[in-house]
Design a protein around this motif. Structure first.
Motif, PDB file in Angstrom:
ATOM      1  N   LEU A  87       0.990  -1.193  -0.055  1.00 49.58           N
ATOM      2  CA  LEU A  87      -0.015   0.020   0.250  1.00 49.58           C
ATOM      3  C   LEU A  87       0.923   1.271   0.037  1.00 49.58           C
ATOM      4  CD1 LEU A  87      -2.529  -0.790   2.688  1.00 49.58           C
ATOM      5  CD2 LEU A  87      -2.938  -1.200   0.296  1.00 49.58           C
ATOM      6  N   LEU A  88       0.291   2.372  -0.606  1.00 52.35           N
ATOM      7  CA  LEU A  88       1.064   3.759  -0.607  1.00 52.35           C
ATOM      8  C   LEU A  88       0.118   4.676  -0.432  1.00 52.35           C
ATOM      9  CD1 LEU A  88       3.690   4.935  -2.574  1.00 52.35           C
ATOM     10  CD2 LEU A  88       1.717   6.465  -2.576  1.00 52.35           C
ATOM     11  N   GLU A  89       0.100   5.502   0.893  1.00 49.83           N
ATOM     12  CA  GLU A  89      -0.872   6.380   1.113  1.00 49.83           C
ATOM     13  C   GLU A  89      -0.200   7.794   1.178  1.00 49.83           C
ATOM     14  OE1 GLU A  89      -2.624   5.663   5.055  1.00 49.83           O
ATOM     15  OE2 GLU A  89      -3.772   3.802   4.018  1.00 49.83           O
ATOM     16  N   THR A  90      -0.959   8.811   0.721  1.00 52.08           N
ATOM     17  CA  THR A  90      -0.429  10.107   0.656  1.00 52.08           C
ATOM     18  C   THR A  90      -1.667  11.097   0.658  1.00 52.08           C
ATOM     19  OG1 THR A  90       1.030  11.774  -0.507  1.00 52.08           O
ATOM     20  CG2 THR A  90      -0.571  10.155  -1.828  1.00 52.08           C
ATOM     21  N   SER A  91      -1.458  12.278   1.070  1.00 55.31           N
ATOM     22  CA  SER A  91      -2.705  13.309   1.327  1.00 55.31           C
ATOM     23  C   SER A  91      -2.253  14.503   0.713  1.00 55.31           C
ATOM     24  CB  SER A  91      -2.592  13.545   2.682  1.00 55.31           C
ATOM     25  OG  SER A  91      -3.391  12.331   3.491  1.00 55.31           O
ATOM     26  N   HIS A  92      -3.106  15.184   0.312  1.00 55.48           N
ATOM     27  CA  HIS A  92      -2.654  16.641  -0.505  1.00 55.48           C
ATOM     28  C   HIS A  92      -3.903  17.567  -0.365  1.00 55.48           C
ATOM     29  CE1 HIS A  92      -3.928  17.435  -4.808  1.00 55.48           C
ATOM     30  NE2 HIS A  92      -4.528  16.272  -4.375  1.00 55.48           N
ATOM     31  N   ARG A  93      -3.622  18.787  -0.578  1.00 59.01           N
ATOM     32  CA  ARG A  93      -4.545  19.780  -0.584  1.00 59.01           C
ATOM     33  C   ARG A  93      -4.921  20.162  -2.177  1.00 59.01           C
ATOM     34  NH1 ARG A  93      -6.204  21.993   4.311  1.00 59.01           N
ATOM     35  NH2 ARG A  93      -7.047  23.735   3.183  1.00 59.01           N
ATOM     36  N   GLY A  94      -6.124  20.690  -2.381  1.00 55.54           N
ATOM     37  CA  GLY A  94      -6.198  21.084  -3.896  1.00 55.54           C
ATOM     38  C   GLY A  94      -5.265  22.423  -4.390  1.00 55.54           C
ATOM     39  N   ASP A  95      -4.803  23.168  -3.689  1.00 53.42           N
ATOM     40  CA  ASP A  95      -3.785  24.042  -4.072  1.00 53.42           C
ATOM     41  C   ASP A  95      -2.674  23.841  -3.824  1.00 53.42           C
ATOM     42  OD1 ASP A  95      -3.839  23.798  -1.339  1.00 53.42           O
ATOM     43  OD2 ASP A  95      -3.974  26.215  -1.047  1.00 53.42           O
ATOM     44  N   ASN A  96      -1.979  22.473  -3.621  1.00 56.10           N
ATOM     45  CA  ASN A  96      -0.629  22.046  -3.414  1.00 56.10           C
ATOM     46  C   ASN A  96      -0.590  20.703  -4.008  1.00 56.10           C
ATOM     47  OD1 ASN A  96       0.624  24.144  -1.968  1.00 56.10           O
ATOM     48  ND2 ASN A  96      -0.804  23.655  -0.440  1.00 56.10           N
ATOM     49  N   GLY A 133       9.299  20.302  -3.659  1.00 59.97           N
ATOM     50  CA  GLY A 133       8.075  21.086  -3.614  1.00 59.97           C
ATOM     51  C   GLY A 133       7.997  21.676  -5.044  1.00 59.97           C
ATOM     52  N   ILE A 134       6.617  21.894  -5.566  1.00 63.23           N
ATOM     53  CA  ILE A 134       6.257  22.331  -6.675  1.00 63.23           C
ATOM     54  C   ILE A 134       4.921  23.039  -6.649  1.00 63.23           C
ATOM     55  CG2 ILE A 134       5.265  20.041  -7.671  1.00 63.23           C
ATOM     56  CD1 ILE A 134       6.165  21.044 -10.347  1.00 63.23           C
ATOM     57  N   GLU A 135       4.885  24.267  -6.809  1.00 65.64           N
ATOM     58  CA  GLU A 135       3.559  24.989  -6.791  1.00 65.64           C
ATOM     59  C   GLU A 135       2.479  24.373  -7.807  1.00 65.64           C
ATOM     60  OE1 GLU A 135       3.785  29.172  -6.275  1.00 65.64           O
ATOM     61  OE2 GLU A 135       5.184  28.980  -4.948  1.00 65.64           O
ATOM     62  N   LYS A 136       1.153  24.333  -7.317  1.00 66.04           N
ATOM     63  CA  LYS A 136       0.118  24.033  -8.456  1.00 66.04           C
ATOM     64  C   LYS A 136      -0.144  25.288  -9.030  1.00 66.04           C
ATOM     65  CE  LYS A 136      -3.765  21.233  -8.991  1.00 66.04           C
ATOM     66  NZ  LYS A 136      -4.792  20.274  -8.446  1.00 66.04           N
ATOM     67  N   GLN A 137       0.533  25.716 -10.066  1.00 66.23           N
ATOM     68  CA  GLN A 137       0.260  26.874 -10.678  1.00 66.23           C
ATOM     69  C   GLN A 137      -0.661  26.661 -11.751  1.00 66.23           C
ATOM     70  OE1 GLN A 137       4.297  27.959 -11.651  1.00 66.23           O
ATOM     71  NE2 GLN A 137       4.650  28.930  -9.624  1.00 66.23           N
ATOM     72  N   ASP A 138      -0.684  25.367 -12.534  1.00 66.65           N
ATOM     73  CA  ASP A 138      -1.546  25.560 -13.899  1.00 66.65           C
ATOM     74  C   ASP A 138      -1.909  23.907 -13.820  1.00 66.65           C
ATOM     75  OD1 ASP A 138       0.390  23.902 -15.277  1.00 66.65           O
ATOM     76  OD2 ASP A 138       1.486  25.653 -15.082  1.00 66.65           O
ATOM     77  N   SER A 139      -2.831  23.691 -14.537  1.00 69.38           N
ATOM     78  CA  SER A 139      -3.145  22.220 -14.780  1.00 69.38           C
ATOM     79  C   SER A 139      -2.194  21.010 -15.045  1.00 69.38           C
ATOM     80  CB  SER A 139      -4.188  21.936 -15.732  1.00 69.38           C
ATOM     81  OG  SER A 139      -3.902  22.480 -17.300  1.00 69.38           O
ATOM     82  N   ASN A 140      -0.884  21.646 -15.677  1.00 72.73           N
ATOM     83  CA  ASN A 140       0.164  20.603 -16.041  1.00 72.73           C
ATOM     84  C   ASN A 140       1.154  20.478 -14.708  1.00 72.73           C
ATOM     85  OD1 ASN A 140      -0.790  20.340 -18.529  1.00 72.73           O
ATOM     86  ND2 ASN A 140       0.005  22.362 -19.439  1.00 72.73           N
TER      87      ASN A 140
END
Length: 366
Positions: free
Chosen positions: A196-205, A229-236
């Motif tokens: 199993l691999l588990e992770t969490s994230h928020r929609g803006d990160n 780290g990488i910011e979620k700046q666009d859909s790509n």
């Protein structure tokens, strides 16, 4: 009372581990009953938690973990049921193959780290120890190690069959604005979870960390994973490359570095293991989500004329890891294959790397 709770917890863990130990020893009838006892004890733990008059902010997460453990034990019972009273061996009395879990057994992994095993992981363990504790930069022990000029795939036991895992995103839910992903790796029959691999994230990160588990040891972490780290700046953003650090049984993490950071696609991504150099390359240049392909190489150099950091290499033609995509209706699932004879520790590190990359890409599809 607290001492009693500790003893009860220790007893429960003993029941759980005994079930897998018996299974590993091919004591199928004993293992089946121990899996049953573990599941019942875990179900009682949930009942006790729900009946508690002392609210605990961690109780929801604890119950989630326990429910996952119960699911694992019940799944192992389903795998064992056709082989009860069949004695030992890899087949039952009717010649049906037993589908069990050699991969999630911790003692198998530890054996890969012994010098006598001759595995690549034992070489890596030795080099890690020498780099950390040896007062000399060079010791005669290096002369005993296989030369990197000899291809790794040619040193594998080719009589061993390739190892195949089927990858599935099992569930996801939202709590306090955070999404949790649980990604599983099933055996070649695509019925029984091994990892199993588990992770969490928020929609803006983007995803920055994950935990990789053997199901027999859940929730004890097998490999911890950190991503740059990488910011979620666009859909790509999810498709852009980043560094992956995997910390397992070694004092220092395995570090995978892309040729070009925060560029599409994720690969090529390079790392060193056991004194050898490996590179992940796109499994399909037209499908970014396809599992990557792993090769060994000895030399890389800057691509002439490239202004973005592209590199070339002398990667060997024989792949060590490769994958494919399956479609079932509108749902995609992935299969990943490992060359036969690869030791368990190395295989787990590579599997964890591919699974965390897949989960990062899945966040772009939600």
């Amino acid at each position: 009372m607290k001492g009693f709770e500790i003893n009860t917890r220790e007893h429960l863990e003993l029941i759980r581990s005994s079930a897998f130990e018996s299974e590993h020893a091919q004591l199928y009838d004993s293992s089946y009953m121990q899996h049953e006892a573990a599941a019942i004890a875990l179900e009682q733990e949930i009942e006790n938690s729900l009946a508690s008059i002392s609210p605990d902010e961690n109780s929801d997460e604890d119950r989630r973990v326990i429910k996952t453990q119960i699911k694992i034990h019940r799944e192992r019972q389903r795998a064992l049921r056709p082989h009860l009273e069949s004695g030992s061996g890899s087949e039952d009395g009717d010649g049906r193959e037993c589908v069990f879990v050699p991969a999630p057994m911790h003692w198998g992994a530890n054996g890969d780290l012994d010098e006598e095993s001759g595995s690549l992981s034992s070489v890596h363990n030795l080099l890690t120890w020498q780099a950390s504790y040896s007062p000399l930069s060079y010791t005669p022990m290096y002369e005993e190690l296989p030369s990197p000029d000899i291809p790794y795939y040619s040193m594998l036991d080719h009589s061993q069959p390739q190892t195949t895992y089927h990858l599935h995103r099992t569930r996801e839910w939202t709590t306090s604005g955070t999404r949790k992903y649980v990604y599983s790796a099933r055996d070649f029959s695509d019925k029984y979870s091994l990892y199993l691999l588990e992770t969490s994230h928020r929609g803006d990160n983007q995803v920055t960390a994950a935990e990789f588990y053997r199901v027999s040891e859940f929730p004890q972490t097998c490999i911890s994973i950190l991503l740059s780290g990488i910011e979620k700046q666009d859909s790509n953003a999810a498709y852009k490359s980043r560094c992956i650090h995997l910390r397992g049984p070694f004092s220092t993490p395995i570090k995978e570095y892309p040729d070009r950071q925060q560029k599409i696609p994720w690969s090529p991504r390079r790392f060193t293991y056991g004194g050898r150099r490996f590179v992940w390359k796109p499994g399909d240049p037209h499908d970014d989500v396809m599992p990557e392909t792993l090769y060994e190489f000895t030399r890389d150099w800057a691509k002439p004329g490239s202004r973005t950091g592209k590199r070339l290499d002398d990667a060997r033609v024989t792949p060590l890891v490769w994958g494919e995509k399956k479609m079932k209706g509108k749902v995609e699932s992935y299969t990943i294959h490992f060359a036969g004879g690869m030791d368990q520790v190395f295989r787990e590190i590579l599997l964890a790397s591919q699974m965390v990359r897949q989960v990062c890409l899945f966040t772009a599809m939600e």
